[in-house]
Design a protein around this motif. Structure first.
Motif, PDB file in Angstrom:
ATOM      1  N   THR A 154       3.686  -6.118 -10.988  1.00  0.00           N
ATOM      2  CA  THR A 154       2.415  -6.020 -10.252  1.00  0.00           C
ATOM      3  C   THR A 154       2.456  -4.934  -9.173  1.00  0.00           C
ATOM      4  N   ASP A 155       3.663  -4.581  -8.694  1.00  0.00           N
ATOM      5  CA  ASP A 155       3.775  -3.536  -7.667  1.00  0.00           C
ATOM      6  C   ASP A 155       3.341  -2.165  -8.190  1.00  0.00           C
ATOM      7  N   LEU A 156       3.472  -1.977  -9.512  1.00  0.00           N
ATOM      8  CA  LEU A 156       3.230  -0.634 -10.060  1.00  0.00           C
ATOM      9  C   LEU A 156       1.807  -0.155  -9.799  1.00  0.00           C
ATOM     10  N   VAL A 157       0.869  -1.103  -9.585  1.00  0.00           N
ATOM     11  CA  VAL A 157      -0.513  -0.678  -9.343  1.00  0.00           C
ATOM     12  C   VAL A 157      -0.840  -0.656  -7.848  1.00  0.00           C
ATOM     13  N   TRP A 196      -4.018  -2.049 -16.704  1.00  0.00           N
ATOM     14  CA  TRP A 196      -4.009  -0.668 -17.205  1.00  0.00           C
ATOM     15  C   TRP A 196      -5.167   0.147 -16.633  1.00  0.00           C
ATOM     16  N   GLU A 197      -6.334  -0.537 -16.412  1.00  0.00           N
ATOM     17  CA  GLU A 197      -7.443   0.190 -15.782  1.00  0.00           C
ATOM     18  C   GLU A 197      -7.016   0.687 -14.404  1.00  0.00           C
ATOM     19  N   GLU A 198      -6.320  -0.207 -13.663  1.00  0.00           N
ATOM     20  CA  GLU A 198      -5.858   0.195 -12.326  1.00  0.00           C
ATOM     21  C   GLU A 198      -4.802   1.288 -12.419  1.00  0.00           C
ATOM     22  N   GLU A 342      -7.262  -0.801 -28.118  1.00  0.00           N
ATOM     23  CA  GLU A 342      -7.884  -1.129 -26.826  1.00  0.00           C
ATOM     24  C   GLU A 342      -7.212  -0.342 -25.701  1.00  0.00           C
ATOM     25  N   TRP A 343      -5.892  -0.270 -25.759  1.00  0.00           N
ATOM     26  CA  TRP A 343      -5.146   0.481 -24.741  1.00  0.00           C
ATOM     27  C   TRP A 343      -5.602   1.935 -24.719  1.00  0.00           C
ATOM     28  N   THR A 344      -5.758   2.529 -25.921  1.00  0.00           N
ATOM     29  CA  THR A 344      -6.182   3.921 -26.021  1.00  0.00           C
ATOM     30  C   THR A 344      -7.550   4.104 -25.374  1.00  0.00           C
ATOM     31  N   ASP A 345      -8.472   3.145 -25.645  1.00  0.00           N
ATOM     32  CA  ASP A 345      -9.803   3.244 -25.038  1.00  0.00           C
ATOM     33  C   ASP A 345      -9.729   3.164 -23.518  1.00  0.00           C
ATOM     34  N   ILE A 346      -8.836   2.305 -23.029  1.00  0.00           N
ATOM     35  CA  ILE A 346      -8.760   2.122 -21.579  1.00  0.00           C
ATOM     36  C   ILE A 346      -8.079   3.314 -20.895  1.00  0.00           C
TER      37      ILE A 346
END
Lengths: 349, 538
Positions: A154-157, A196-198, A342-346
């Motif tokens: 969670t720290d990564l964002v 991933w959005e963040e 989905e990942w690619t879209d995001i």
């Protein structure tokens, strides 16, 4: 002169044809062929030893990365390129099993293998090694700037780590896919989108493969790198010491333990193997203590067998990841393509 | 054209010239590719072929593939042209060294070059189409410099001088005299650069970043990642169609552009730069090219020395030791590369040379088709061809697992189009009157061929052989899964080191790339030299 031309014609057309016929298969029943990916390594001495012990001639056929090698095995199911296949990743396990590529075999050594890795109850494939894909960071980079390195996924964002992370594209890279699966396992079916959005908003860099991420973008892998956090393997701290090119007492890179996702690699006897007896012996050997103990320093993966002593550099520098993130292989198989889309879209679009 | 020849011998000649290359291509290219496409189209699941074709993503990928290839070709010609001019008009010390050195970027593995570019490109330029174009130009400059430069050096300068006497200014002389004469070689080189850029893979993936895709990367994605063989087969058919159209257009153009005239020996054409202006042109052209090619190469050298915090030779020392990364010592990889490259060069020069002589003799549509067919391997998907090899050559008599000769064969497949493209324009430019004069003097056809065609073609053949050697040294896509692990080539060894963590492994990968650079420059230099001197026609 006409005669001469025709003699030449014969020479050019017929001789190579004869050559083709002559050079054809020269496989004796003593040969056993291991089909595997580019990252497979075995030392010469171990290879010679197994040849002496079993009386087999062990040949190795490397056919591209893990995905390419498996694709080839699927294409040649029933009339395989060799006898044993090594290198089915957990994320490709369901595809391999659905492709009817393997014969079943339960090796006697399986008793020594950690049962957590034994995912195929029919034993079309058996686990040979495991490794943990984790986010790792350049320790020197953080200490020299007096910054606290990230400790959790969670720290990564967090804002303070903005623009510091490089990840591989899960569509093209095995560690990239493992890290996507790590986020799915940690956040659950839908919340992983938010992470991933963040991360995208935080300007995460996406590379095609591990080579670029580690050797060109990661500050711990290249003097020209600008990203001190990278998705790589839990064994990297040990590798960084072992291949430092000089003696160092402290690894320059460190692992963020709760980002780790467990990868397992399997091997199996290819259906239609020409030398199935030799194939069994080879599988037995892959699970033998001798081979398992050599894997860390040759392939940077960890033995599937329990109780195999690790090399000192691993004991000292590579952290043990006792509770990595995991997902059932069947769930990965059913959802992998959708998740990657989905990942690619995001992250990319 | 063959009217002076005895018909039977001409027929036998044609049988060899067409037959050998066709048989080679049919067996090692058409057959495996057809097998995998047939298998892909027949496989169930995935989307229907039609929906793949009409998908908006496919259109977008196709559009990007085409325009980046066109733009890369234009940029390459632009960058290479001044150096080609200097090589084609001036004699200067180290001229053959320049021709050998320029080949170096051409053989380097794309991954290594892409990483070198990341080290030198400014942050803002590291990703995107501009980086792709620059890297393509870096790779392919050799094609234009060598093909066009060599051809230029055979053009009679007196034609242009005559135009000058008649009052034509330099620009007009260039546009109306030099350019039309050069056109066949230019179109040859452009065709090769276009095909290479069209099927580019590693460069697009790394320097483009994940947002860019070409047909080649998408075929790989479908075949390997998604395992939708049907979509991969459809996309490779799209790719082949585009390539075939481009190839037919260039072979047609080339045959039409051919102007026959007296080709001269380099010795008579080249002269030293005399005026200060000429010297400046030579220096600026070569210096500019040296800077463009030298910067990324210097970055590679720097990375090969960066071990343990400083710069030293540790990685080079480590190369002599056995390593866990390979089943051979890295130095053995050098030897393997040289052995394979020799084999591939012989095959490519024989097969490609025969084809070139057959092609240059006729401009009928069937010949153009044959010419185009020989070019196709350059534009086919390496991934699909690789899979084709696996499912086709899996039993006696051709089982690639037990046949190390398949490596040079596969490499020759890529090198043959070069031989053809380099030799054909030269042969076409031979003045028919020279042949007729020889025949009138009583020389039988074979002697005409031996004393007129062959000597003139020899220079081009030597350049082609140098190229074939270089292509084979650098070939990666096919070699990586055809070469036996205990006999790796240099690019394969580089790739293995690059895939392992730790500073020393990365430095060893770059050190091997530097070794590959040196081996390439030296061997291309020698290949070109030996031929010319041994056969002594010039």
């Amino acid at each position: 002169m006409t005669y001469r031309h025709e003699a030449f014609l014969t020479l050019v057309v017929v001789l190579p044809a004869l050559g083709l016929a002559g050079c054809g298969s020269a496989e004796s029943p003593k040969d056993v062929v291991l089909v595997t990916h580019d990252s497979f390594v075995v030392s010469k001495s171990v290879r010679e030893e197994v040849e002496r012990e079993t009386g087999l001639r062990w040949r190795i056929l490397q056919s591209g990365d893990a995905g390419e090698a498996l694709t080839k095995a699927l294409l040649t199911a029933g009339n395989p390129e060799g006898d044993v296949f090594f290198g089915v990743d957990i994320d490709l396990l369901s595809r391999a099993l659905a492709g009817n590529v393997f014969d079943t075999y339960t090796p006697p050594q399986l008793g020594g293998v950690d049962p957590r890795y034994d995912l195929d109850p029919d034993h079309h494939v058996v686990p040979v090694d495991h490794s943990e894909v984790c986010a790792i960071y350049d320790r020197t980079w953080f200490t020299s700037r007096h910054l606290v390195p990230p400790r959790h996924l969670t720290d990564l964002v967090l804002r303070r780590y903005r623009g510091l992370t490089v990840v591989e594209n899960p569509a093209t890279s095995t560690p990239g896919l493992a890290f996507l699966l790590a986020t799915v396992a940690h956040y659950g079916d839908f919340s992983w989108h938010t992470f991933w959005e963040e991360l995208r908003a935080d300007k995460v860099l996406v590379t095609d493969g591990w080579e670029e991420a580690y050797n060109a973008r990661f500050t711990g892998g290249s003097a020209h790198g600008t990203y001190p956090i990278v998705v790589s393997y839990s064994t990297d701290p040990a590798a960084a010491v072992y291949f430092a090119g000089r003696k160092i007492e402290r690894s320059p890179v460190a692992v963020i333990p709760d980002t780790c996702f467990r990868q397992i690699e399997f091997a199996g006897i290819l259906r239609g193997a020409r030398n199935s007896k030799g194939a069994r012996k080879l599988i037995d050997f892959l699970l033998s203590e001798r081979f398992q103990a050599g894997m860390p320093l040759t392939m940077f993966v960890l033995p599937a067998r329990t109780g195999v002593p690790l090399p000192p550099v691993f004991r000292r520098f590579a952290p043990t990841i006792s509770h990595p993130l995991e997902l059932p292989a069947a769930k990965i198989g059913a959802n992998r393509d959708r998740w990657v889309r989905e990942w690619t879209d995001i992250v990319i679009r | 054209m063959d009217r002076h020849r005895d018909p039977l011998s001409a027929r036998a000649w044609r049988a060899v010239g067409y037959g050998v290359p066709l048989a080679f291509l049919a067996f090692f290219f058409v057959f495996p590719l057809a097998e995998i496409v047939r298998r892909g189209l027949g496989s169930g699941g995935g989307e229907s072929p039609w929906s793949v074709l009409t998908d908006s993503d496919t259109r977008q990928v196709l559009w990007f593939t085409v325009w980046q290839a066109v733009a890369s070709t234009a940029l390459t010609i632009l960058v290479a042209f001044p150096a080609a001019y200097v090589l084609g008009r001036y004699e200067f010390p180290g001229r053959s060294a320049v021709r050998a050195l320029v080949t170096v970027p051409f053989v380097l593995p794309t991954v290594v070059v892409a990483l070198a570019f990341l080290a030198i490109l400014p942050q803002g330029l590291q990703r995107g189409w501009a980086a792709i174009l620059i890297a393509h130009a870096f790779f392919n400059v050799a094609v234009v410099v060598r093909v066009v430069g060599t051809f230029w050096a055979r053009l009679d300068p007196r034609v242009s001088e005559a135009a000058a006497t008649l009052g034509a200014g330099p620009w007009r002389r260039f546009r109306e005299v030099t350019l039309p004469l050069l056109a066949p070689a230019l179109s040859s080189a452009a065709a090769i650069v276009f095909l290479f850029s069209f099927t580019s893979f590693g460069i697009v993936l790394i320097l483009g970043g994940p947002a860019y895709a070409t047909l080649e990367t998408e075929i790989y994605n479908q075949a390997v990642r998604v395992f939708d063989l049907r979509a991969a087969a459809v996309l490779s058919l799209v790719q082949l169609t585009c390539v075939a159209l481009a190839v037919l257009a260039t072979t047609r153009l080339e045959a039409r552009l051919a102007i026959r005239g007296q080709l001269r020996s380099e010795r008579d054409v080249l002269r030293r730069a005399r005026t200060r202006g000429e010297k400046l042109v030579v220096l600026a052209s070569l210096g500019g090219l040296a800077l463009f090619l030298g910067l990324p190469l210097a970055a590679l050298v720097e990375r090969s020395l960066a071990v343990g915090g400083g710069h030293n030779l540790a990685a080079y020392r480590a190369l002599t030791e056995p390593t866990a990364a390979l089943l051979a010592t890295p130095w053995e990889a050098v030897l393997n590369s040289l052995v394979y490259a020799t084999g591939a060069t012989v095959i490519a020069v024989v097969v490609g040379g025969l084809a070139a002589f057959a092609i240059a003799r006729s401009s009928r549509w069937s010949t153009r088709l044959f010419d185009g067919l020989l070019m196709l391997p350059l534009g086919a998907s390496a991934v699909m061809l690789g899979f084709g090899f696996v499912i086709t050559f899996d039993r006696a008599p051709v089982d690639f697992r037990s046949a190390p000769w398949i490596v040079p064969v596969a490499q020759a497949l890529v090198a043959i189009p070069f031989v053809v493209r380099i030799v054909v324009p030269t042969l076409r430019a031979i003045d028919e009157r020279q042949r007729e004069a020889a025949a009138l003097l009583g020389a039988p056809p074979r002697r005409v061929w031996r004393e007129i065609d062959l000597p003139i073609a020899l220079r081009a053949l030597a350049v082609a052989a140098g190229f074939a050697f270089a292509i084979s040294l650098g070939e990666f896509g096919a070699t990586v899964f055809l070469a036996r692990p205990d006999r790796p080539t240099l690019p394969v060894a580089i790739f293995r080191f690059l895939g392992r963590p730790g500073e020393l492994n990365a430095a060893e990968a770059y050190a091997l790339a530097v070794v590959l650079m040196v081996v390439t420059a030296v061997s291309v230099f020698l290949v070109e030299r030996i031929r010319v001197r041994r056969l002594g026609w010039f």
